[in-house]
Design an enzyme around this catalytic site. Structure first.
Site, PDB file in Angstrom:
ATOM      1  CB  VAL A   1      -0.964   0.026   1.206  1.00  0.00           C
ATOM      2  CG1 VAL A   1      -1.991  -1.080   1.085  1.00  0.00           C
ATOM      3  CG2 VAL A   1      -0.200  -0.090   2.525  1.00  0.00           C
ATOM      4  N   GLY A   2       2.163   1.097   0.077  1.00  0.00           N
ATOM      5  CA  GLY A   2       3.042   2.260   0.052  1.00  0.00           C
ATOM      6  C   GLY A   2       4.482   1.836  -0.116  1.00  0.00           C
TER       7      GLY A   2
ATOM      8  N   GLY B   1       8.663   3.690  -0.070  1.00  0.00           N
ATOM      9  CA  GLY B   1       9.475   4.882   0.119  1.00  0.00           C
ATOM     10  C   GLY B   1      10.884   4.544   0.516  1.00  0.00           C
TER      11      GLY B   1
ATOM     12  CG  PHE C   1      11.323   2.547   6.716  1.00  0.00           C
ATOM     13  CD1 PHE C   1      10.772   1.284   6.629  1.00  0.00           C
ATOM     14  CD2 PHE C   1      11.874   2.932   7.917  1.00  0.00           C
ATOM     15  CE1 PHE C   1      10.776   0.413   7.708  1.00  0.00           C
ATOM     16  CE2 PHE C   1      11.887   2.083   9.009  1.00  0.00           C
ATOM     17  CZ  PHE C   1      11.333   0.820   8.900  1.00  0.00           C
TER      18      PHE C   1
ATOM     19  CB  CYS D   1       7.440  -2.210   0.728  1.00  0.00           C
ATOM     20  SG  CYS D   1       8.241  -2.000  -0.867  1.00  0.00           S
TER      21      CYS D   1
ATOM     22  CG  ASP E   1      10.429  14.232   8.186  1.00  0.00           C
ATOM     23  OD1 ASP E   1      10.594  15.232   7.460  1.00  0.00           O
ATOM     24  OD2 ASP E   1      10.439  13.075   7.747  1.00  0.00           O
TER      25      ASP E   1
END
Length: 389
Positions: free
Chosen positions: A74-75, A77, A79, A81, A203
């Site tokens: 679902v995402g 980046g 870091f 998955c 952040d």
């Protein structure tokens, strides 16, 4: 969790041999009370042992996510998955898809010491922090080189997606929804800043604000969070980390980090909510790539403010209410960190805006209303007075 996170400024945090303990009292939704915790050096083992989290096995998370199948992603980046999964609500054991509660499993890329530090910081903070406007961390997994985090699943994804993506799935956010989201995020930051010692989020950005099924905003990704200054110190010194366009100028220039650095970032997100524009957008015309630099001159003038406002919001707000938020954003992005408001002050202002109904006096004499807004802002008084349309 609706996704991973956008690229950060690629510099390392100053090395540290410890992460401090957090034993925070539970707080109400307004985030205005003071939380206290003990402050002591802690090893990785102590952090994991004292976190109020479930220690999942890798096999459990494989079962919960159907062996990390690609269609469970679902995402994605820096870091790693994020996978969608299911666990039993009572036992937290893996369950069949569509049963139990939905979770988001974030799997760390198996390289780099900095990623491990951020994984551990996430456990250290979210393992102890508890607030309605912070995403809930349910557990973690540490097996050999595998490092994972298990969160509540945030159905609506990130604020970033809803603000900037186009398509049938992402409908434009209404004015009232945007104000409510800003208030929720402000309460989350205020809760962190009211801790003793303070917690600096470091952040704050649209992609780190996640939304539940009712569009309630929750702060996520505490990998860069750190304790605030102790004693008479006004800041902590670090190597610069964060996201381009959101980081405060004094932090970028000196590495001096304080809660007012978070306030600056909050002001940037307010501008994104007002304008529907990204903090940094190279697709905008020349001179408009940096949202703060472009919008700043327009934020105290009623006629000019219309140039900043998201055209998708037309007809949903009064200019007086929009101007109040614009002036608040201007105060937050002040070059002088000391003159920025506190998050408690921001929460108070946002609460007033959230419950405020259209006042008849505005229709009778809008210049009086606008003058009152301008006179209350230490930043706006230095800008040209607005004129009435």
């Amino acid at each position: 969790m609706g996704g991973c996170f956008s690229n950060r400024i690629k510099t390392d945090i100053a090395s540290s041999t410890w992460l401090s303990s957090k034993f925070l009292s539970r707080d109400g939704s307004k985030g205005s009370s003071t939380a206290s915790f003990s402050y002591m050096p802690r090893t990785e083992g102590e952090i994991l042992q004292n976190a109020n989290l479930k220690n999942f096995s890798l096999s459990e998370l494989k079962s919960a996510t159907r062996n990390f199948r690609p269609d469970s992603v679902v995402g994605e980046g820096g870091f790693g998955c994020v996978f969608k999964g299911w666990i039993d609500e009572s036992s937290l054991a893996p369950s069949k898809p569509g049963t139990g509660i939905v979770i988001a499993v974030k799997r760390l890329n198996q390289e780099g010491f900095q990623g491990h530090r951020e994984w551990l910081a996430e456990i250290n903070y979210l393992g102890q922090l508890d607030h309605p406007n912070l995403v809930k961390l349910i557990g973690y997994c540490l097996e050999e080189e595998h490092r994972l985090l298990v969160y509540e699943f945030m159905t609506r994804g990130s604020l970033e997606n809803h603000l900037f993506r186009r398509g049938t799935f992402y409908q434009p956010l209404s004015w009232n929804t945007r104000v409510r989201m800003a208030l929720g995020a402000a309460r989350g930051l205020a809760f962190l800043h009211n801790a003793q010692p303070q917690v600096i989020y470091r952040d704050f950005k649209a992609s780190n604000i996640l939304l539940d099924s009712n569009y309630n905003a929750k702060l996520s990704d505490f990998g860069l969070a750190r304790d605030g200054p102790m004693g008479d110190n006004s800041h902590v010194s670090t190597r610069v980390m964060g996201t381009q366009g959101y980081a405060a100028p004094e932090y970028l220039a000196t590495g001096h980090l304080s809660v007012k650095s978070d306030v600056y970032s909050f002001g940037v997100v307010l501008l994104e909510l007002l304008s529907g524009r990204r903090a940094i957008d190279k697709n905008q015309p020349v001179g408009e790539h940096n949202l703060v630099d472009w919008a700043r001159p327009y934020l105290t003038n009623k006629r000019r403010l219309l140039r900043v406002m998201d055209p998708r919001l037309q007809g949903q707000y009064s200019l007086t209410r929009a101007l109040k938020i614009a002036v608040l954003a201007l105060d937050c992005i002040s070059i002088d960190a000391k003159s920025r408001p506190t998050m408690n002050e921001i929460v108070k202002t946002m609460e007033e805006l959230h419950i405020q109904k259209e006042a008849s006096k505005e229709q009778q004499n809008p210049q009086i209303s606008i003058d009152n807004i301008i006179n209350k802002s230490p930043q706006a008084v230095n800008y040209p007075r607005p004129s009435i349309m």
